[in-house]
Design an enzyme around this catalytic site. Sequence first.
Site, mmCIF file in Angstrom:
data_model
loop_
_atom_site.group_PDB
_atom_site.id
_atom_site.type_symbol
_atom_site.label_atom_id
_atom_site.label_comp_id
_atom_site.label_asym_id
_atom_site.label_seq_id
_atom_site.Cartn_x
_atom_site.Cartn_y
_atom_site.Cartn_z
ATOM 1 N N TYR A 266 -6.469 -9.169 11.254
ATOM 2 C CA TYR A 266 -5.223 -8.788 11.929
ATOM 3 C C TYR A 266 -5.249 -9.333 13.353
ATOM 4 O O TYR A 266 -6.308 -9.420 13.972
ATOM 5 C CB TYR A 266 -5.092 -7.262 11.956
ATOM 6 C CG TYR A 266 -4.790 -6.672 10.587
ATOM 7 C CD1 TYR A 266 -3.513 -6.727 10.063
ATOM 8 C CD2 TYR A 266 -5.792 -6.089 9.813
ATOM 9 C CE1 TYR A 266 -3.221 -6.202 8.808
ATOM 10 C CE2 TYR A 266 -5.514 -5.552 8.560
ATOM 11 C CZ TYR A 266 -4.221 -5.617 8.062
ATOM 12 O OH TYR A 266 -3.939 -5.099 6.826
ATOM 13 N N GLU B 74 0.842 -1.199 0.000
ATOM 14 C CA GLU B 74 0.000 0.000 0.000
ATOM 15 C C GLU B 74 0.875 1.246 0.000
ATOM 16 O O GLU B 74 2.031 1.211 0.449
ATOM 17 C CB GLU B 74 -0.885 -0.032 1.261
ATOM 18 C CG GLU B 74 -1.812 1.167 1.393
ATOM 19 C CD GLU B 74 -2.885 0.968 2.465
ATOM 20 O OE1 GLU B 74 -2.786 -0.001 3.251
ATOM 21 O OE2 GLU B 74 -3.814 1.798 2.515
ATOM 22 N N GLN C 4 2.344 -6.070 5.416
ATOM 23 C CA GLN C 4 2.539 -5.689 4.047
ATOM 24 C C GLN C 4 3.978 -5.997 3.668
ATOM 25 O O GLN C 4 4.790 -6.285 4.536
ATOM 26 C CB GLN C 4 2.264 -4.210 3.857
ATOM 27 C CG GLN C 4 0.813 -3.834 4.214
ATOM 28 C CD GLN C 4 0.432 -2.422 3.742
ATOM 29 O OE1 GLN C 4 1.204 -1.724 3.096
ATOM 30 N NE2 GLN C 4 -0.767 -2.007 4.105
ATOM 31 N N ASN D 189 -12.346 -1.414 -0.930
ATOM 32 C CA ASN D 189 -11.613 -2.001 0.190
ATOM 33 C C ASN D 189 -12.235 -1.528 1.508
ATOM 34 O O ASN D 189 -12.455 -0.320 1.681
ATOM 35 C CB ASN D 189 -10.140 -1.550 0.153
ATOM 36 C CG ASN D 189 -9.389 -1.911 1.438
ATOM 37 O OD1 ASN D 189 -8.994 -3.058 1.621
ATOM 38 N ND2 ASN D 189 -9.219 -0.948 2.338
ATOM 39 N N GLU D 190 -12.503 -2.440 2.396
ATOM 40 C CA GLU D 190 -13.052 -2.116 3.721
ATOM 41 C C GLU D 190 -14.103 -1.008 3.608
ATOM 42 O O GLU D 190 -14.026 0.020 4.285
ATOM 43 C CB GLU D 190 -11.921 -1.741 4.698
ATOM 44 C CG GLU D 190 -10.988 -2.910 4.965
ATOM 45 C CD GLU D 190 -10.101 -2.770 6.197
ATOM 46 O OE1 GLU D 190 -10.052 -1.687 6.802
ATOM 47 O OE2 GLU D 190 -9.444 -3.777 6.541
ATOM 48 N N GLU E 91 -5.951 -9.346 3.390
ATOM 49 C CA GLU E 91 -5.088 -8.648 4.359
ATOM 50 C C GLU E 91 -5.068 -9.484 5.616
ATOM 51 O O GLU E 91 -6.118 -9.825 6.166
ATOM 52 C CB GLU E 91 -5.626 -7.248 4.693
ATOM 53 C CG GLU E 91 -5.442 -6.241 3.600
ATOM 54 C CD GLU E 91 -5.854 -4.820 3.998
ATOM 55 O OE1 GLU E 91 -5.749 -4.459 5.193
ATOM 56 O OE2 GLU E 91 -6.301 -4.087 3.115
HETATM 57 O O1 AHR Z 1 -2.866 -2.658 6.194
HETATM 58 C C1 AHR Z 1 -3.187 -1.456 6.825
HETATM 59 C C2 AHR Z 1 -4.671 -1.140 6.730
HETATM 60 O O2 AHR Z 1 -5.413 -2.091 7.412
HETATM 61 C C3 AHR Z 1 -5.263 -1.140 5.345
HETATM 62 O O3 AHR Z 1 -5.067 0.045 4.674
HETATM 63 C C4 AHR Z 1 -6.708 -1.340 5.627
HETATM 64 O O4 AHR Z 1 -7.380 -2.005 4.571
HETATM 65 C C5 AHR Z 1 -6.726 -2.150 6.922
HETATM 66 O O5 AHR Z 1 -7.575 -1.611 7.850
#
Ligand code: AHR
Length: 526
Positions: A273, A59, A379, A206-207, A330
């Site tokens: 995450y 990103e 990332q 995205n999101e 992600e």
């Molecule tokens: O990876 C960092 C961020 O995490 C991304 O931009 C977003 O899609 C997610 O919340």
Amino acid sequence: MCKKKVTFIMISLMLCGLLGNASAETYILPESNEACKLLVHVNQGKERISPEIYGHFAEHLGRCIYEGFWVGEDSYIPNVRGIRTDVVETLKKVHIPVLRWPGGCFADEYHWKEGIGPRNKRPEMVNTHWGMVTENNHFGTHEFLDLCEMLGCEAYIAGNVGSGTVEEMQDWVEYMTFAGDSEMANLRRTNGREKPWRVRYFGVGNENWGCGGNMTPEYYADLYLRFQTYVRNYSGNRILKVACGPGSLNLHWIEVIMQKAARQMDAISLHHYVRGSGNWTDKGSATQFDEKEWFVLMRNSLGVKELIAQNIEVMDKYDRRKRVDLYVDEWGTWWDAEPGTNPGFLYQQNTLRDAVSAGIFLNVFNTYCERVKMANIAQTNNVLQAMILTKGKQMIVTPTYHVFEMFKVHQGATLLPSDIYCHGYRLEGQELPSLVTSASKDASGNTHISICNLNPNQDVKLTCLLDGLNPTEVTGRVLTAEKITSHNTFENPDVVKPTTMTELSIENNLIIAKIPSKSVVVLAVK
Ligand code: AHR
């Protein structure tokens, strides 16, 4: 996580083939000195492990693109057309299969036309999500697709639904992939690229439940249907369309999107995450933690299994033929930014703990390869659970990079059903399985078994029975280190790196291995 208490009598029956269970199960053994056991059904593989499960994500965030990939043609750092050579060569070694770009949250405020043409004429913008820094748009469509060609990987573009238009999205796809005579294709030619590129994956937003527009699922589903209509297949390029799915557990979101739009998508995304403690404002240190935090990260990493299962259950209600794939596009660990760095840049160190967590995720993805066809760790460089850290012209790889390098043998291989019988790893009244595994057979007929030992205090003696194979040769590599907090630095870049396993043998057709505490192991069997 399926955990079952079993007796040794059951295990003996299983190993003798009397129960013949071919599913992937984890069984926790009662406490004893008995070895852990892994049963692999070598001739029962059906599903292919999509190489894209080992995908990556880059990103416009902190130093992922700028410094990480892009240094510019005039840089003193060796580069090809502005893209740093060391990073490209390092990623090629893990056989990077796909790269997702330009975000993330950044994708829904990115206007691609600002990132084409002569670089000194490209307008600037403010990167409002990530540190309010000025983005000069020097890395745009041509640079990204050039990078993918250098890496030999598929391109996965995330389009702008949050602040973009349908026309802008349609133009972008035409610009990249149309071979004929059109305004967009000719603009591409003016900017130096005659032939269209191959673009395999396109994310429609995205999101969008959060940074991508704060939408309700009903509203996004309607927008998705409209936007995706104009994501066309030009000139033989077949684009796979990806709808925005949930972040961690939000079954209502996926239910609504699947109900309204399943027939118009090829895949839906899932983001996940993990942390070892705390909350989003206090995520914990990447390098300073105790066993409690280690344990919580292991537990949360294993949680991805249940999360995937729950999402697939909802998907199946609206897609009985299982046509729509799940992309975990992600995932990874998210710690407090490294002290002294810009908190908006999400730069974090990466320890053995991150590596074992990555091994758990990848083993789980393998076992769900029937439906999970892509995953993209967040990332690639200098951001979150990065593969690569850079400082000026210096570059090091992280423990997580080594896991990707060790696991690359699974890419494109056939998943083998397996059952693991291991002891529990216990802390403060909670219990996890000590081992998390998966196995595959590659095109040459070689079997690979990947194993994570979550227990930071105990080596594990493991006996593997390969049902359908009398092994003649076994080799192994192990990633471990002295401490759970061990990590690589620019001063000491090889603190955590794989070594060859020594305590490994074949006895009476069984593979006997010592799996060190807090480790990731990959065995290769002939
Ligand atoms: O990876 C960092 C961020 O995490 C991304 O931009 C977003 O899609 C997610 O919340």
